[in-house]
Motif scaffolding. Structure first.
Motif, PDB file in Angstrom:
ATOM      1  N   TYR A 170       9.937   3.162  11.098  1.00  0.00           N
ATOM      2  CA  TYR A 170      11.377   2.960  11.273  1.00  0.00           C
ATOM      3  C   TYR A 170      12.070   3.186   9.928  1.00  0.00           C
ATOM      4  CZ  TYR A 170      10.115   0.643  15.665  1.00  0.00           C
ATOM      5  OH  TYR A 170       9.629   0.359  16.911  1.00  0.00           O
ATOM      6  N   ASP A 171      13.329   3.602   9.974  1.00  0.00           N
ATOM      7  CA  ASP A 171      14.090   3.842   8.733  1.00  0.00           C
ATOM      8  C   ASP A 171      14.085   2.602   7.843  1.00  0.00           C
ATOM      9  OD1 ASP A 171      14.622   6.279   9.837  1.00  0.00           O
ATOM     10  OD2 ASP A 171      16.742   5.880  10.269  1.00  0.00           O
ATOM     11  N   GLU A 172      14.149   1.416   8.464  1.00  0.00           N
ATOM     12  CA  GLU A 172      14.222   0.168   7.694  1.00  0.00           C
ATOM     13  C   GLU A 172      12.960  -0.064   6.875  1.00  0.00           C
ATOM     14  OE1 GLU A 172      14.891   0.619  10.857  1.00  0.00           O
ATOM     15  OE2 GLU A 172      16.510  -0.690  11.592  1.00  0.00           O
ATOM     16  N   GLU A 173      11.858   0.557   7.274  1.00  0.00           N
ATOM     17  CA  GLU A 173      10.589   0.323   6.578  1.00  0.00           C
ATOM     18  C   GLU A 173      10.396   1.249   5.376  1.00  0.00           C
ATOM     19  OE1 GLU A 173       7.641  -1.079  10.177  1.00  0.00           O
ATOM     20  OE2 GLU A 173       8.251   1.022  10.114  1.00  0.00           O
ATOM     21  N   LEU A 174      11.214   2.321   5.306  1.00  0.00           N
ATOM     22  CA  LEU A 174      11.034   3.337   4.261  1.00  0.00           C
ATOM     23  C   LEU A 174      10.911   2.759   2.846  1.00  0.00           C
ATOM     24  CD1 LEU A 174      13.311   6.278   5.471  1.00  0.00           C
ATOM     25  CD2 LEU A 174      10.873   6.408   4.969  1.00  0.00           C
ATOM     26  N   PRO A 175      11.810   1.832   2.451  1.00  0.00           N
ATOM     27  CA  PRO A 175      11.718   1.330   1.064  1.00  0.00           C
ATOM     28  C   PRO A 175      10.457   0.504   0.802  1.00  0.00           C
ATOM     29  CG  PRO A 175      13.775   0.629   2.122  1.00  0.00           C
ATOM     30  CD  PRO A 175      12.929   1.237   3.179  1.00  0.00           C
ATOM     31  N   HIS A 176       9.772   0.067   1.845  1.00  0.00           N
ATOM     32  CA  HIS A 176       8.652  -0.868   1.661  1.00  0.00           C
ATOM     33  C   HIS A 176       7.283  -0.208   1.783  1.00  0.00           C
ATOM     34  CE1 HIS A 176      11.768  -3.826   1.902  1.00  0.00           C
ATOM     35  NE2 HIS A 176      12.149  -3.333   3.067  1.00  0.00           N
ATOM     36  N   LEU A 177       7.270   1.108   2.046  1.00  0.00           N
ATOM     37  CA  LEU A 177       5.975   1.791   2.225  1.00  0.00           C
ATOM     38  C   LEU A 177       5.866   2.953   1.235  1.00  0.00           C
ATOM     39  CD1 LEU A 177       5.981   1.850   6.140  1.00  0.00           C
ATOM     40  CD2 LEU A 177       4.322   0.614   4.719  1.00  0.00           C
ATOM     41  N   LYS A 178       4.634   3.339   0.907  1.00  0.00           N
ATOM     42  CA  LYS A 178       4.432   4.501   0.038  1.00  0.00           C
ATOM     43  C   LYS A 178       4.878   5.746   0.793  1.00  0.00           C
ATOM     44  CE  LYS A 178       0.355   2.605  -2.159  1.00  0.00           C
ATOM     45  NZ  LYS A 178      -1.105   2.625  -2.010  1.00  0.00           N
ATOM     46  N   SER A 179       5.469   6.699   0.068  1.00  0.00           N
ATOM     47  CA  SER A 179       6.135   7.818   0.754  1.00  0.00           C
ATOM     48  C   SER A 179       5.162   8.855   1.342  1.00  0.00           C
ATOM     49  CB  SER A 179       7.109   8.499  -0.198  1.00  0.00           C
ATOM     50  OG  SER A 179       6.377   9.015  -1.288  1.00  0.00           O
TER      51      SER A 179
END
Ligand code: AMP
Ligand code: MG
Length: 345
Positions: free
Chosen positions: A272-281
């Motif tokens: 989900y978009d909301e998870e982007l900042p919290h996961l490695k890219s």
């Protein structure tokens, strides 16, 4: 075969290109065209040899029937035997992403219907699809324009990957609006059976028909001896090379699980978009905001194609809710995941 690629931005302006595409269809050739659901691989639905060419181009088993596309809902009467329920559905949802199974007439060859005495009829709303059918003057048989075993194409780039050199023409109409294949229903008197969920939701169908039953195969794996109501349901749907696992559970716990997995192995994640900042890219494939099921539907097949192109050993995705278009997402995702759901507690 040399495939001609044509970009159509405005069907009214590009009438000449569409007239040539219609000529190819009438001459027994194949044209890929955009629809509001996914791209279709089209041929003349009244021509047995065109149907054979479609199965060959896709590498599709010929007992998996094709949907015929018509310009106006009332054209169904020329090729099938519609009843009152059909016309009520047509009034509510056509043109649009709804396919209705009806008894077929003689002028549709049995190769189109995989030997069945019924035919699947749809009237697409996409302006390019609509104008092409109108100009062709014949119904267009069109399955999704992917090679059998690949996800349905939602852009002309996906189509080119699978169909370049296999069809006469590809009409590029940009990205498909819905991104999942049409809803398929079978009519029995006043009742409906939902064979495949799609853009027209279960709730929307219930507003028009009192009795709507969801076929077992939509949400469950059929036992080896069970016969599906729709032949396509017995075929393995697209599944990437790496195993797909659907995650179900509390938002924070699922995120912590994904973070831990990224440290342990090569994963592709449909996040989900909301998870982007919290996961490695690395190999992170955003599918839209958590609550935006329309965006997730639109991006699912593209994300699965991308995930398959990575070196990931496992692909994670979120189990969608079964409400609204979520039921269609759920149906496609459990099949891509071979029904593998991991509950995170
Ligand atoms: P596709 O064209 O790739 O979207 O697949 C069309 C789907 O429609 C397949 O899953 C078929 O099994 C289903 N279908 C087409 N015609 C019939 C029919 N006469 N009865 C039941 N299912 C059908
Ligand atoms: Mg298909």
């Amino acid at each position: 075969m040399q495939t001609e690629h044509i970009k159509i931005t405005d069907p009214a302006v590009q009438e000449n290109a569409l007239a040539r595409a219609a000529e190819i269809i009438r001459g027994g050739g194949l044209v890929v065209f955009p629809t509001e659901t996914v791209y279709g691989l089209g041929g003349n639905a009244t021509d047995d040899s065109a149907a054979q060419k479609i199965y060959a181009a896709k590498g599709r088993p010929s007992d998996n029937p094709l949907i015929i596309h018509i310009a106006k809902p009332e054209d169904a009467e020329s090729y099938a035997v519609p009843n009152d329920t059909y016309f009520r559905l047509a009034k509510a949802f056509m043109p649009g992403p709804l396919t209705v199974i009806l008894p077929k007439r003689e002028n549709i060859p049995s190769s189109v219907t995989g030997g069945l005495d019924t035919v699947a009829v749809r009237c697409p709303s996409h302006p390019v699809a609509h104008r092409l059918i109108e100009l062709a003057g014949v119904p267009i048989a069109a399955p999704s324009a992917n090679l059998s075993g690949k996800p349905s194409p939602t852009s002309a780039a996906h189509v080119a990957q699978d169909m370049d050199g296999r069809v006469d023409m590809i009409l590029d109409g940009g990205e498909c609006e819905i991104g999942l294949e049409s809803t398929i229903v079978k009519i029995d008197g006043n009742s409906l059976t939902l064979l495949r969920p799609g853009g027209i939701t279960y709730d929307a169908l219930c507003m028009v028909c009192e009795h709507v039953t969801v076929a077992d195969a939509v949400t469950h794996q059929l036992a080896a001896n069970e016969r599906p109501l729709s032949p396509g349901m017995k075929y393995r749907h697209y599944a990437p090379t790496a195993p797909v696992v659907l995650l179900d559970g509390d938002t924070d716990k699922v995120l912590r699980f994904l973070q831990a997995e990224q440290d342990l192995r090569r994963c592709a994640i449909l996040c989900y978009d909301e998870e982007l900042p919290h996961l490695k890219s690395e190999n992170l494939l955003p599918v839209g905001a958590r609550n935006d099921l329309d965006a997730q539907a639109k991006r699912l097949f593209s994300a699965l194609r991308k995930a398959d192109g990575t070196d990931a050993e496992i692909i994670y995705a979120h189990l969608p809710p079964m409400e609204g278009i979520g039921l269609a997402l759920y149906n496609r995702m459990i099949r891509a995941a071979a029904h593998t759901i991991k509950r995170i507690d």
